[in-house]
Design an enzyme around this catalytic site. Structure first.
Site, PDB file in Angstrom:
ATOM      1  N   ASP A 259       0.834  -1.200   0.000  1.00  0.00           N
ATOM      2  CA  ASP A 259       0.000   0.000   0.000  1.00  0.00           C
ATOM      3  C   ASP A 259       0.872   1.255   0.000  1.00  0.00           C
ATOM      4  O   ASP A 259       0.612   2.221   0.719  1.00  0.00           O
ATOM      5  CB  ASP A 259      -0.924   0.000   1.230  1.00  0.00           C
ATOM      6  CG  ASP A 259      -2.082   0.983   1.082  1.00  0.00           C
ATOM      7  OD1 ASP A 259      -2.358   1.406  -0.074  1.00  0.00           O
ATOM      8  OD2 ASP A 259      -2.694   1.340   2.105  1.00  0.00           O
ATOM      9  N   ASP A 277       2.255   2.722   7.947  1.00  0.00           N
ATOM     10  CA  ASP A 277       1.028   1.983   7.620  1.00  0.00           C
ATOM     11  C   ASP A 277       1.303   0.654   6.906  1.00  0.00           C
ATOM     12  O   ASP A 277       1.147   0.532   5.689  1.00  0.00           O
ATOM     13  CB  ASP A 277       0.072   2.854   6.791  1.00  0.00           C
ATOM     14  CG  ASP A 277      -1.352   2.314   6.880  1.00  0.00           C
ATOM     15  OD1 ASP A 277      -1.531   1.169   7.340  1.00  0.00           O
ATOM     16  OD2 ASP A 277      -2.281   3.039   6.504  1.00  0.00           O
TER      17      ASP A 277
END
Lengths: 689, 384
Positions: A259, A277
């Site tokens: 991501d 993240d």
């Protein structure tokens, strides 16, 4: 992690914004709106949407679910400042998004500030969300790297689940890109990319502040990091190298991020990037084949193999692709694949080629463009095969060494075109064959397949003594050292620049001057020091333009890439604050007559406010003899300065476009009689009026 | 700069002025607090530093012996840094007004400091418009480049009836850029125009064909039987066209008229021009050929004392010093002296009448126009 609903979503909550009109189903419009947000890579505040459109709630939740935007922030109130959660006391909210809320908090037992990512209580019912939290914690727990945001721990306590993470105070790259876009729209050159957004003139504000300049490696100061919109390729490359380092470490530990996107790259207070993240991260050994239709990631940044989701293996090279797209967007302020909805974006990722970055931003150096283009190759085998390779090439670019990536030659472009348009190709085999032959002839005569003979300038590394001297100088100037010492420093730097000029290290000199320019404008040095420095640098800059001019003219660059680099250095000096430097740069570009300089000249013309500089560029445009300049020159009929209008009129007469009379029409009503007369006499002399 | 901004390599270090100032300072009758001195910021290494010193000394000695102000000197070294250092040193020693610095670049830097310290300075020879525009405490007694360019454009179009001019721009000097722009604008307002432009660096080795290239220009609006380029305006120093004149081979160059501002006094240039071009005109601050009683008195006094003719620089410094002496008051601080300087009206200078305005400009100061003829012939044409 800011919530940034699109600007056009200001209708009252629960309403369609069309009170009094027959009921129109707002769902398509809202979904388009959401798709746009997703495409931009920004977070969606699902709670806000559900609150605003309660009637659409079930269908919105379904949409969030199918798009991978987990409706996690729909339940549970935010934690107010001062509230506690186990060992943590909340100081304030610093962001929110699909994954929940992020707070700055104090860990009471260790007396340290952390970022606390809290999963809303309602989301605990969603096992997928909890798994994602846990996955992030376990993935990052295996990693320890200065360029990766550290996760201290994961806990599930009562109705809450949360991650305790290293606190990174700066903006993420998505917010930075937003600021750059806004600045470009408003014609501002300098952009503060840390701290509060500032709409005004950063150069003005910056007086009295100590700032990190546009070159990476500048020392940490407290007030901010500034980007010069005309000169941030090196900063972008440094950001990319940081992120690549983080990926190398993760990949070495068997973890794929999956991501990578601007909002997951955080700018630290030291001006360096940290990767965050890992909620979608997977261990390599778990990856095997993804299930059909199990799409993960943010649409605009996923790799073709992720977008296809057809049992294609997703590996480290997917992260490389996403980082390449992120750099593409940072450098061009455009996403390479824009579409009307998610499906359209994914289709384009798989089937179309993005425009070359330099077409969107001509200031991108050729080598950096080559690196980015290689990173976003559709075929994973043609990309960098490891994050280490990617990072190394970015560092080679930063150090002015030859890069390993090669630009795609004409044959490669042709082959790619044929591959993407098989139907058309089959319909015109003969034409394609001719094109191929032409491409081969072209290739054989232009040595595009041979090893590039990059003129290698001397190494400019971050700990270069010269760079250090510059940084020390500006710190000292800001700190108010005694006059004598200050002047000694200024002249020491000037002498270094002079020596660099004499050595003929033109590319290195350009980097040095660019850094100095940004610092002069942004540092808090006294006006007299700025004047003194500008005055002493003037002759060096004029000498630099002259040397660059001669180098291009005499073909010293040897390659197109080398020549572009030299031209780029002259083009940068078109924007110099000193009109004499601008005049020299404009004269050189006009004399060299390279059509590729047109964009930079028009850009400088649009950005300069001084009459001297603008008229110098206008005169150079006439010498460049490119009809593409005609509409821009014709627009100057509205310029408030008569000297600029007159220069534009003369330039148009020199360019002599086919519709000259029409083009000069606006000058017929000029407020200055002598300008109107000039137009009439010129047309009469040419027998056209 | 103008004119004399660049310090040549020849260094003429002379201790005459400091010694002289020291003697004057010592002999000055002083009782109680010392009166604030007048600062003098000279580029001592410049070849014209001696001329400047002589002009200053002549003006000083014309003052009545009683009540002469103290002069305190600093050497600018001809650099911006040196000028700033020197100016600050002079103010620290109590100076409330300063004569100098001399070149545009040094004045720009000094102007920032002067604004900070609130002490005015009067430059004899910094001609760029920006000098007085950017500083509240900068004044000058010389005309500006803008006025020179405008005057020459008017002379070209009205007196010589020339409308097609080529521009030669020295790309190494801000001075030249300002000249070129003002000349272009004024020419255009008078229905003339620039038909070609060539930029050059004075130290280029291949300037020889420059004039040949200019006369070869074909202007689409010029009738075929006429020359496209009638005149060349040299935005730079006259001496820079020496190699161009030497290298010219095209016969059409002989029909050109040369126009220029400062720096046309070199012997080589004056010998080269006659016969190679149709005519050459340039501006000057001062001419001893002018039939003016004040100029004649100055010329005679200067020759009697130094045994040579006064130069432009000597005359400009002479005027600047007299302007300062005329307003100096030991009780006044820098702000008050600035106000007094700005009030100078119809001051009879040997370089022309001086009317200082609120910005420190000598408004409407006349410009001497000279023509270069065969050696020995008078050159003064008229005042513009």
């Amino acid at each position: 992690m800011m919530i940034e609903p699109p600007d056009d979503t200001t209708m009252p909550p629960g309403g369609s914004g069309q009170a009094g009109t027959p009921a129109e189903d707002p769902l398509p419009r809202v979904l388009r709106e959401l798709s746009a947000v997703i495409d931009s890579g920004r977070r969606i505040d699902t709670a806000e949407y559900l609150q605003r459109y309660p009637d659409l709630s079930p269908r919105l939740k379904e949409f969030f679910k199918t798009q991978g935007v987990d409706g996690l922030s729909t339940d549970g109130p935010a934690l107010p400042p001062g509230s506690t959660l186990d060992d943590y006391r909340v100081i304030g909210e610093i962001g929110r998004g699909g994954m929940g809320y992020v707070y700055e908090a104090e860990q009471l037992s260790l007396k340290r500030h952390v970022a606390l990512k809290v999963l809303p209580s309602g989301a605990l019912r969603n096992q997928k969300a909890v798994d994602r939290f846990r996955r992030e914690a376990t993935a990052v727990a295996r990693l320890s790297h200065p360029r990766i945001v550290a996760v201290h721990g994961f806990a599930q306590s009562g109705n809450s689940a949360y991650l305790s993470m290293e606190l990174v105070a700066g903006l993420d790259l998505a917010a930075i890109v937003d600021r750059l876009r806004s600045a470009r729209t408003h014609g501002r050159r300098f952009v503060l990319i840390s701290g509060p957004d500032r709409d005004g003139d950063i150069a003005e504000w910056a007086r009295g502040h100590r700032l990190i300049g546009t070159m990476p490696g500048d020392p940490h100061t407290e007030d901010g990091v500034v980007i010069d919109l005309r000169n941030y390729a090196h900063m972008a490359a440094a950001f990319g190298a940081d992120a690549a380092d983080a990926l190398r470490h993760a990949h070495a530990h068997g973890i794929i991020h999956r991501d990578i996107k601007p909002s997951n790259l955080l700018l630290g207070a030291d001006g360096r990037i940290k990767l965050s993240d890992f909620g979608l991260a997977k261990s390599v050994k778990d990856l095997s084949l993804t299930k059909t239709g199990d799409f993960v990631g943010s649409p605009a940044y996923v790799s073709p193999e992720q977008a296809a989701s057809r049992r294609k293996k997703v590996d480290e090279r997917s992260d490389i692709y996403s980082l390449g797209v992120t750099l593409y967007e940072f450098l061009t302020l455009h996403q390479p694949f824009a579409g009307k909805d998610v499906a359209d974006v994914l289709r384009k990722i798989i089937t179309t080629d993005p425009p070359p970055p330099s077409r969107l931003n001509p200031r991108i150096p050729r080598d950096l463009e080559t690196i980015v283009v290689k990173a976003i190759e559709k075929d994973p085998a043609k990309r960098y095969q490891s994050a280490e390779e990617f990072g190394d090439d970015l560092r080679r670019f930063l150090n002015y060494e030859p890069i390993t990536a090669r630009p795609l030659g004409p044959l490669g472009r042709l082959a790619r075109s044929v591959r993407r348009n098989r139907v058309a190709w089959r319909a015109s085999v003969l034409g394609a064959a001719v094109m191929l032959a032409v491409a081969l002839v072209l290739a054989s005569t232009t040595n595009v397949f041979g090893a590039r003979q990059v003129q290698t300038p001397p190494e400019l590394v971050l700990d270069d003594p010269m760079q250090s001297a510059l940084i020390a100088l500006f710190n000292d100037l800001a700190a108010g050292i005694p006059d004598k010492e200050r002047y000694q420093r200024i002249f020491a730097v000037t002498e270094q620049a002079q020596a660099t000029l004499h050595e003929g290290d033109l590319v290195k000199l350009d980097a040095m001057l660019a850094s100095l320019d940004a610092q002069i404008q942004l540092s808090s040095m006294a006006a007299v020091d700025a004047k003194l420095l500008q005055s002493t640098l003037r002759s060096i800059k004029v000498g630099a333009v002259r040397a660059l001019h001669l180098a291009v003219e005499s073909g010293q660059a040897q390659t197109a890439s080398g020549e572009r680099q030299l031209l780029g250095a002259i083009e940068r000096l078109l924007g110099d604050a000193d009109p004499l430097v601008c005049k020299n740069a404009a004269y050189a570009l006009g004399d060299l007559g390279r059509p590729s300089s047109l964009g930079a000249m028009l850009d400088a013309l649009a950005h300069r406010s001084d009459v001297s500089g603008r008229r110098a560029i206008i005169a150079a445009l006439a010498r460049l003899d490119q009809q593409g300049a005609v509409p821009y020159l014709a627009e100057l009929v509205e310029d408030p300065e008569p000297a600029v209008r007159y220069a534009a009129l003369e330039a148009l007469l020199s360019l002599d476009p086919v519709d000259l009379e029409l083009t000069l029409g606006g000058f017929a009503d000029d407020g200055e009689l002598w300008i109107r007369d000039r137009r009439e006499r010129a047309l009469a002399a040419r027998g056209r009026d | 700069m103008p004119a004399r901004g660049r310090a040549p390599a020849i260094v003429a270090r002379r201790a005459v002025l400091p010694l002289w100032i020291a003697v004057v300072s010592t002999l000055l009758p002083g009782c109680g607090a010392e009166p604030p001195p007048i600062g003098v910021l000279l580029p001592k290494s410049a070849v014209w530093g001696r001329e400047a010193e002589q002009g200053l000394r002549l003006a000083y000695d014309e003052l009545p012996e009683e009540g002469r102000p103290v002069l305190r000197e600093a050497d600018s070294g001809g650099t911006t840094q040196g000028a700033i250092d020197g100016f600050q040193m002079l103010v620290r020693s109590g100076a409330t007004v300063v004569l100098g610095p001399f070149s545009t670049d040094t004045c720009i830097g000094t102007g920032v400091v002067a604004d900070d310290l609130r002490v005015p300075f009067v430059s004899p020879s910094a001609t760029a418009a920006v000098v007085t525009r950017d500083s509240d405490y900068a004044l000058r007694v010389c005309y500006s480049d803008d006025e020179v360019a405008r005057g020459l454009a008017a002379f070209a179009t009205e007196d010589l009836e020339l409308t097609r001019v080529a521009l030669l721009v020295d790309l190494s000097r801000t001075y030249a850029l300002g000249l070129a722009e003002c000349f272009t604008d004024e020419l255009a307002r008078r229905h003339g125009r620039i038909v070609a432009e060539i930029g050059f660096w004075p130290d280029d080795e291949d300037l020889g064909d420059t004039l040949d290239r200019l006369v070869a220009v074909v202007d689409p609006e010029t009738p075929k039987d006429e020359a496209s380029v009638q005149a060349v305006f040299v935005a730079g120093f006259g001496r820079d066209i020496v190699p161009m004149l030497r290298g010219a081979t095209d016969k059409r160059v002989e029909a050109l008229v040369l126009l220029g501002a400062d720096g046309w006094n070199g012997a080589e240039l004056r010998q080269l021009i006659p016969g190679r071009v149709a005519a050459a005109y340039h501006t000057s601050h001062f001419s001893i050929e002018e039939q003016d009683p004040a100029v004649a008195r100055f010329d005679a006094a200067y020759r009697a004392r130094y045994g040579e003719a006064p130069s432009d620089m000597a005359a400009l410094v002479y005027d600047a010093a007299r302007v300062i002496f005329s307003v100096y008051d030991p009780r006044a601080d820098g702000v008050m002296l600035r106000t007094r300087l700005r009030s100078v009206r119809r001051f009879g200078g040997v370089t022309g009448e001086i009317d200082l305005d609120f910005s420190g400009e000598p408004v409407g100061k006349s410009i001497v126009l000279e023509q270069i003829h065969d050696p020995g012939q008078p050159g003064f044409v008229r005042r513009l």
